[in-house]
Motif scaffolding. Structure first.
Motif, PDB file in Angstrom:
ATOM      1  N   VAL A  66       0.856  -1.188   0.000  1.00  0.00           N
ATOM      2  CA  VAL A  66       0.000   0.000   0.000  1.00  0.00           C
ATOM      3  C   VAL A  66       0.891   1.237   0.000  1.00  0.00           C
ATOM      4  O   VAL A  66       1.797   1.356   0.822  1.00  0.00           O
TER       5      VAL A  66
ATOM      6  N   THR B 271       1.136   5.183   0.651  1.00  0.00           N
ATOM      7  CA  THR B 271       0.415   6.201   1.411  1.00  0.00           C
ATOM      8  C   THR B 271       1.012   7.583   1.155  1.00  0.00           C
ATOM      9  O   THR B 271       2.155   7.708   0.716  1.00  0.00           O
TER      10      THR B 271
ATOM     11  N   ALA C 152      -3.465   6.524  -4.092  1.00  0.00           N
ATOM     12  CA  ALA C 152      -2.716   6.338  -2.851  1.00  0.00           C
ATOM     13  C   ALA C 152      -3.663   6.531  -1.674  1.00  0.00           C
ATOM     14  O   ALA C 152      -4.641   7.280  -1.755  1.00  0.00           O
ATOM     15  N   VAL C 153      -3.349   5.854  -0.588  1.00  0.00           N
ATOM     16  CA  VAL C 153      -4.119   5.976   0.643  1.00  0.00           C
ATOM     17  C   VAL C 153      -3.598   7.190   1.409  1.00  0.00           C
ATOM     18  O   VAL C 153      -2.392   7.356   1.578  1.00  0.00           O
ATOM     19  N   VAL C 154      -4.501   8.037   1.855  1.00  0.00           N
ATOM     20  CA  VAL C 154      -4.122   9.230   2.624  1.00  0.00           C
ATOM     21  C   VAL C 154      -4.176   8.853   4.107  1.00  0.00           C
ATOM     22  O   VAL C 154      -5.222   8.456   4.626  1.00  0.00           O
ATOM     23  N   MET C 155      -3.020   8.958   4.760  1.00  0.00           N
ATOM     24  CA  MET C 155      -2.885   8.548   6.159  1.00  0.00           C
ATOM     25  C   MET C 155      -2.218   9.656   6.969  1.00  0.00           C
ATOM     26  O   MET C 155      -1.385  10.392   6.447  1.00  0.00           O
ATOM     27  N   GLN C 156      -2.590   9.702   8.248  1.00  0.00           N
ATOM     28  CA  GLN C 156      -1.906  10.598   9.193  1.00  0.00           C
ATOM     29  C   GLN C 156      -1.922   9.930  10.553  1.00  0.00           C
ATOM     30  O   GLN C 156      -2.992   9.555  11.047  1.00  0.00           O
TER      31      GLN C 156
ATOM     32  N   LEU D  78      -6.496   6.189   8.726  1.00  0.00           N
ATOM     33  CA  LEU D  78      -6.974   6.323   7.354  1.00  0.00           C
ATOM     34  C   LEU D  78      -7.860   7.563   7.252  1.00  0.00           C
ATOM     35  O   LEU D  78      -8.865   7.672   7.961  1.00  0.00           O
TER      36      LEU D  78
ATOM     37  N   MET E 216      -8.674   8.597   0.265  1.00  0.00           N
ATOM     38  CA  MET E 216      -7.977   8.084  -0.914  1.00  0.00           C
ATOM     39  C   MET E 216      -7.802   9.238  -1.888  1.00  0.00           C
ATOM     40  O   MET E 216      -8.673  10.091  -2.016  1.00  0.00           O
TER      41      MET E 216
ATOM     42  N   THR F 298     -14.027   0.045   3.292  1.00  0.00           N
ATOM     43  CA  THR F 298     -12.980  -0.958   3.487  1.00  0.00           C
ATOM     44  C   THR F 298     -13.594  -2.350   3.581  1.00  0.00           C
ATOM     45  O   THR F 298     -14.821  -2.492   3.694  1.00  0.00           O
TER      46      THR F 298
END
Length: 90
Positions: A14, A16, A38-42, A46, A49, A81
């Motif tokens: 994955v 991110t 891409a997966v947007v993460m912080q 989650l 996207m 998900t």
């Protein structure tokens, strides 16, 4: 067919990106990885996207200056998900 079967063939890696990254940075990331989203993460959470389509839409509306906007402004926030044992139909 189960999600796990698809991931065995496709891979489970994955990519991110942070919500504060610019759309220009995101475009470079997607290009370098040869992927479309891409997966947007912080902080391990989650947030959404970001797809190539999101970037293109932003540029179509705002022009090249959109590339300086943060990913968080154009990402899709509502992400559905699933689990490895879920089927494609589910």
């Amino acid at each position: 067919m189960h999600v796990s079967t698809i991931l065995k063939a496709k891979g489970s890696g994955v990519v991110t990106i942070a919500p504060i990254a610019t759309l220009a940075q995101a475009a470079r990331l997607l290009t370098s990885k040869r992927i479309g989203a891409a997966v947007v993460m912080q902080g391990g959470q989650l947030l959404g996207m970001l797809s190539e389509r999101d970037i293109v839409r932003a540029v179509a509306v705002s022009g090249a200056e959109a590339l300086e906007r943060p990913v968080s402004e154009v990402m899709t926030s509502r992400v559905v998900t699933c689990a490895l044992n879920d089927t494609v139909d589910e």
